[in-house]
Design an enzyme around this catalytic site. Structure first.
Site, PDB file in Angstrom:
ATOM      1  N   LYS A 259     -38.296 103.005  70.333  1.00  0.00           N
ATOM      2  CA  LYS A 259     -38.411 103.802  69.092  1.00  0.00           C
ATOM      3  C   LYS A 259     -37.684 103.140  67.919  1.00  0.00           C
ATOM      4  CE  LYS A 259     -36.532 107.840  70.042  1.00  0.00           C
ATOM      5  NZ  LYS A 259     -35.847 107.475  71.165  1.00  0.00           N
TER       6      LYS A 259
ATOM      7  N   ARG B  81     -34.534 116.629  69.026  1.00  0.00           N
ATOM      8  CA  ARG B  81     -34.369 116.192  70.409  1.00  0.00           C
ATOM      9  C   ARG B  81     -34.516 117.367  71.372  1.00  0.00           C
ATOM     10  NH1 ARG B  81     -32.278 110.722  70.118  1.00  0.00           N
ATOM     11  NH2 ARG B  81     -31.166 110.211  72.001  1.00  0.00           N
TER      12      ARG B  81
ATOM     13  N   ARG C 122     -29.991  95.885  76.553  1.00  0.00           N
ATOM     14  CA  ARG C 122     -30.055  95.941  75.085  1.00  0.00           C
ATOM     15  C   ARG C 122     -28.739  95.470  74.451  1.00  0.00           C
ATOM     16  NH1 ARG C 122     -32.421 101.374  72.776  1.00  0.00           N
ATOM     17  NH2 ARG C 122     -30.671 102.361  73.830  1.00  0.00           N
TER      18      ARG C 122
ATOM     19  N   ARG D 201     -23.967  98.899  73.399  1.00  0.00           N
ATOM     20  CA  ARG D 201     -23.545 100.278  73.107  1.00  0.00           C
ATOM     21  C   ARG D 201     -22.870 100.863  74.339  1.00  0.00           C
ATOM     22  NH1 ARG D 201     -28.806 103.268  70.881  1.00  0.00           N
ATOM     23  NH2 ARG D 201     -27.877 104.866  72.196  1.00  0.00           N
TER      24      ARG D 201
ATOM     25  N   ARG E  88     -28.744 110.144  80.544  1.00  0.00           N
ATOM     26  CA  ARG E  88     -29.522 110.199  79.302  1.00  0.00           C
ATOM     27  C   ARG E  88     -31.006 110.440  79.607  1.00  0.00           C
ATOM     28  NH1 ARG E  88     -28.212 104.918  76.340  1.00  0.00           N
ATOM     29  NH2 ARG E  88     -29.558 105.735  74.712  1.00  0.00           N
TER      30      ARG E  88
HETATM   31  P1  AMP Z   1     -29.929 107.338  70.438  1.00  0.00           P
HETATM   32  O1  AMP Z   1     -29.330 106.221  69.656  1.00  0.00           O
HETATM   33  O2  AMP Z   1     -31.090 107.977  69.754  1.00  0.00           O
HETATM   34  O3  AMP Z   1     -30.245 106.937  71.856  1.00  0.00           O
HETATM   35  O4  AMP Z   1     -28.804 108.491  70.547  1.00  0.00           O
HETATM   36  C1  AMP Z   1     -27.543 108.221  71.136  1.00  0.00           C
HETATM   37  C2  AMP Z   1     -26.862 109.527  71.457  1.00  0.00           C
HETATM   38  O5  AMP Z   1     -26.646 110.282  70.263  1.00  0.00           O
HETATM   39  C3  AMP Z   1     -27.652 110.477  72.379  1.00  0.00           C
HETATM   40  O6  AMP Z   1     -27.495 110.153  73.751  1.00  0.00           O
HETATM   41  C4  AMP Z   1     -27.020 111.818  72.018  1.00  0.00           C
HETATM   42  O7  AMP Z   1     -25.745 111.953  72.615  1.00  0.00           O
HETATM   43  C5  AMP Z   1     -26.798 111.678  70.515  1.00  0.00           C
HETATM   44  N1  AMP Z   1     -27.969 112.175  69.729  1.00  0.00           N
HETATM   45  C6  AMP Z   1     -28.854 111.435  69.025  1.00  0.00           C
HETATM   46  N2  AMP Z   1     -29.759 112.218  68.437  1.00  0.00           N
HETATM   47  C7  AMP Z   1     -29.464 113.494  68.795  1.00  0.00           C
HETATM   48  C8  AMP Z   1     -30.039 114.759  68.522  1.00  0.00           C
HETATM   49  N3  AMP Z   1     -31.138 114.904  67.751  1.00  0.00           N
HETATM   50  N4  AMP Z   1     -29.460 115.856  69.058  1.00  0.00           N
HETATM   51  C9  AMP Z   1     -28.349 115.763  69.821  1.00  0.00           C
HETATM   52  N5  AMP Z   1     -27.757 114.598  70.131  1.00  0.00           N
HETATM   53  C10 AMP Z   1     -28.303 113.461  69.620  1.00  0.00           C
END
Ligand code: AMP
Length: 223
Positions: free
Chosen positions: A13, A88, A127, A162, A173
């Site tokens: 994404k 989400r 990654r 990360r 996750r």
């Molecule tokens: P991502 O970079 O999109 O994989 O997000 C990393 C982490 O941020 C996720 O595992 C969640 O802990 C948090 N996160 C990102 N977007 C959301 C969201 N819309 N709602 C809640 N937590 C989020």
């Protein structure tokens, strides 16, 4: 256009949204990047978010809704945007609906990047991300390595993994994704906004499919 991307962690994404933002000039709003920035700055929201992110769990809805309320109401988003990582879960999707209604705006399309689970762990664990926040380029140790190990091809900054991309967190996750985020596929399908794209091939092929889908959406009568 107002475009929303759905897809599991590791589905590509972020990479695709970045390419699309570069091509179209639309603002790319990545909830994960916004939260990581808040965490790095040590803001109140960032400190609260960190505990959840470190466990691979969703940050409380209020934090995200407030963040996106501010962003989407700002002038930079008035011409359109690309949403990546928000909403989400169903509660966040309903809040987004309410917010867009308030702004008299609508989503044009929801692109779902579809990929088999067994490919995701390898993609996530390998990654590497550029540490320069204004660059934020993404690499993979096997599938798209940088020219020089550990260095960004574009800006020369250090690459890092990360903390939530470590193998022990990936399972949690993915579990969170299947339980809470995947129901959004049906939610947006019911609104006739959903387009699903096979995200298992090369990034360039997937990007071409995304552009084709957006073209079809703009002129729905053309084949
Ligand atoms: P991502 O970079 O999109 O994989 O997000 C990393 C982490 O941020 C996720 O595992 C969640 O802990 C948090 N996160 C990102 N977007 C959301 C969201 N819309 N709602 C809640 N937590 C989020």
């Amino acid at each position: 256009m107002r475009i929303l991307f759905l897809g599991a962690p590791g589905s590509g994404k972020g990479t695709q949204c970045k390419k699309l933002a570069d091509k179209t000039g639309l603002v790319h709003l990545s909830s994960g990047d916004m939260l990581r920035e808040a965490t790095a700055k040590g803001t109140e929201a960032g400190q609260l978010a960190k505990g959840f992110m470190d466990k691979g769990q969703l940050v409380p809805d209020e934090v995200l809704i407030k963040m996106f309320e501010e962003k989407l109401s700002s002038p930079e988003c008035s011409k359109g945007f690309i949403l990546d990582g928000f909403p989400r879960n169903i509660a966040q999707a309903r809040s987004l609906d309410a917010l867009l209604e308030k702004l008299r705006a609508q989503l044009n399309v929801v692109i779902n990047l579809q990929i088999d689970d067994h490919l995701l762990t390898e993609r996530i664990v390998g990654r590497r991300v550029c540490s320069n926040k204004s660059c934020n380029s993404v690499y993979h140790v096997t599938f798209s390595p940088p020219k020089q190990e550990g260095r960004c091809d574009l800006c020369g900054s250090d690459l890092y993994q990360r903390s939530d991309d470590k193998e022990e967190l990936v399972k949690e996750r993915l579990h969170t994704y299947h339980n809470l985020t995947e129901p959004l596929i049906d939610f947006y399908d019911a609104k006739l906004l959903l387009r699903t794209i096979n995200a298992q091939g090369q990034a360039e092929t997937i990007f071409a499919d995304i552009l084709k889908t957006l073209e079809e959406k703009k002129s729905p009568t053309s084949k």
